[in-house]
Write an enzyme that holds these catalytic residues in place. Structure first.
Site, PDB file in Angstrom:
ATOM      1  N   LYS A 111      24.492  -1.738   3.538  1.00  0.00           N
ATOM      2  CA  LYS A 111      25.613  -2.179   2.703  1.00  0.00           C
ATOM      3  C   LYS A 111      26.764  -2.740   3.535  1.00  0.00           C
ATOM      4  O   LYS A 111      27.433  -3.680   3.131  1.00  0.00           O
ATOM      5  CB  LYS A 111      26.095  -1.028   1.826  1.00  0.00           C
ATOM      6  CG  LYS A 111      25.089  -0.637   0.748  1.00  0.00           C
ATOM      7  CD  LYS A 111      25.579   0.524  -0.101  1.00  0.00           C
ATOM      8  CE  LYS A 111      24.550   0.886  -1.165  1.00  0.00           C
ATOM      9  NZ  LYS A 111      24.977   2.032  -1.987  1.00  0.00           N
ATOM     10  N   LYS A 195      11.265  -4.423  -4.204  1.00  0.00           N
ATOM     11  CA  LYS A 195      11.345  -3.327  -5.165  1.00  0.00           C
ATOM     12  C   LYS A 195      12.266  -3.677  -6.328  1.00  0.00           C
ATOM     13  O   LYS A 195      13.292  -4.337  -6.153  1.00  0.00           O
ATOM     14  CB  LYS A 195      11.870  -2.073  -4.447  1.00  0.00           C
ATOM     15  CG  LYS A 195      11.845  -0.809  -5.271  1.00  0.00           C
ATOM     16  CD  LYS A 195      12.313   0.368  -4.425  1.00  0.00           C
ATOM     17  CE  LYS A 195      12.357   1.657  -5.238  1.00  0.00           C
ATOM     18  NZ  LYS A 195      12.827   2.805  -4.423  1.00  0.00           N
ATOM     19  N   LYS A 198      18.209  -2.087 -10.040  1.00  0.00           N
ATOM     20  CA  LYS A 198      19.178  -2.367 -11.108  1.00  0.00           C
ATOM     21  C   LYS A 198      20.314  -3.249 -10.624  1.00  0.00           C
ATOM     22  O   LYS A 198      21.104  -3.735 -11.426  1.00  0.00           O
ATOM     23  CB  LYS A 198      19.730  -1.056 -11.678  1.00  0.00           C
ATOM     24  CG  LYS A 198      20.378  -0.116 -10.678  1.00  0.00           C
ATOM     25  CD  LYS A 198      20.692   1.210 -11.341  1.00  0.00           C
ATOM     26  CE  LYS A 198      21.192   2.253 -10.364  1.00  0.00           C
ATOM     27  NZ  LYS A 198      21.373   3.576 -10.992  1.00  0.00           N
TER      28      LYS A 198
END
Length: 333
Positions: A111, A195, A198
């Site tokens: 991140k 993968k 969301k």
């Protein structure tokens, strides 16, 4: 029964991958373990959130757990921020972790790479594994069910627990990693090499637990396959087809071989129709139960309060034990 703890962030709607990876198994776990489940809204704020939407997503996640079969009479289900001992123990554990350990966390590294400079990276993104450790150690569980991508955080939790046990004497039960029963990885419907997440920018790529029947059928119909029109499980050469087979296999409890035999001499349309049908039959009852719960706000809030009260009784005792060990409580409680 031995205790188990798990949680999910409230930063977005749970996907099919979340359901098959952990949530579906919890309904069975609650018959075998003293199960504690929390909605991790404190973790959600490590990245910017709209406060109104966060409240809605927190209630949504709580209701989804119930709709998926979690029984508040069997399990302790609550919202993380309603039990303030989480943050108190989180700070105590932050003093026991090292900068080196936290900087090695894969999710932080991933991140932070997306940020243009260190100045804009929230400190909470760096330290949140300590809060995650507190979420676990606060309840002295024997087991923590996690996916492979969370295993590193649980290893840090175990390291901190062992470090404190060595330093202060018996303080924590060191929990065991319980990887999900199947190493489930549901892939993106539009890019089956990655993968399902969301956080994807493409709504067609994701099946959400609360998707309507129409949305489910349209998304599966639009799912990427290939031009061969041969239904065969081959994750390297046929990732899209293999992903659809995998979804069907898991939801029907059929082996991959049985699935391939089922579609022998059939077309991709047959494959997608069958996958759509099993998804609709699985997710429709969950969505209907969820809508019933959301329509009764008083009941939902009462269940949240009851869960928080049950969790807080356990958490308070554990926090006092840790603070006594560390010399924080001036007047021993």
């Amino acid at each position: 029964m031995k205790r188990m703890v798990t949680g999910v962030t409230s930063s977005g709607s749970p996907t099919l991958g979340n359901y098959l990876g952990v949530i579906r198994d919890l309904a069975n776990y609650q018959n075998e373990y003293d199960l504690f489940i929390f909605v991790a809204n404190l973790h959600a704020i490590t990245v910017p959130q709209d406060s109104k939407k966060l409240k809605e997503k927190t209630k949504e996640a709580f209701a989804i757990y119930l709709a998926c079969g979690i029984d508040p009479e069997k399990s302790t289900i609550f919202v993380q921020s309603d039990v303030i001992e989480h943050t108190q123990l989180g700070w105590l554990l932050t003093t026991q972790a090292t900068m080196g350990e936290l900087s090695r966390m894969t999710q932080f590294k991933d991140k932070s790479l997306r940020s243009q400079d260190n100045i804009s990276i929230p400190a909470g993104l760096f330290t949140y594994p300590c809060l995650m450790a507190a979420d676990i150690l606060l309840y002295d569980p024997s087991y923590v069910p996690v996916g492979v991508d969370q295993k590193q955080h649980l290893e840090l939790t175990r390291d901190i627990a062992e470090r404190m046990n060595n330093k202060y004497g018996e303080t924590h039960i060191v929990p065991e990693v319980m990887l999900t029963k199947r190493n489930i990885k549901i892939m993106d419907l539009q890019d089956p090499t990655k993968k399902m997440s969301k956080s994807s920018d493409n709504p067609k790529a994701i099946i959400f637990i609360l998707d309507s029947e129409k949305d489910i059928r349209n998304k599966i119909k639009a799912a990427v396959t290939d031009s061969e029109n041969l239904i065969k499980y081959d994750t390297v050469n046929k990732p899209g087809v293999s992903n659809l087979i995998n979804i069907y296999s898991i939801l029907t409890n059929k082996t991959i071989k049985e699935c391939e035999q089922h579609w022998k001499n059939k077309t991709y349309k047959d494959l997608k129709d069958d996958v759509s049908e099993v998804l609709v039959n699985t997710l429709n009852p969950i969505r209907q139960k969820y809508e019933e719960l959301q329509s009764n706000n008083q009941l939902l809030e009462e269940l949240m309060k009851q869960g928080a009260f049950k969790a807080q009784k356990v958490a308070y005792k554990k926090l006092q034990k840790v603070q006594n060990k560390m010399g924080i409580n001036i007047f021993k409680k």
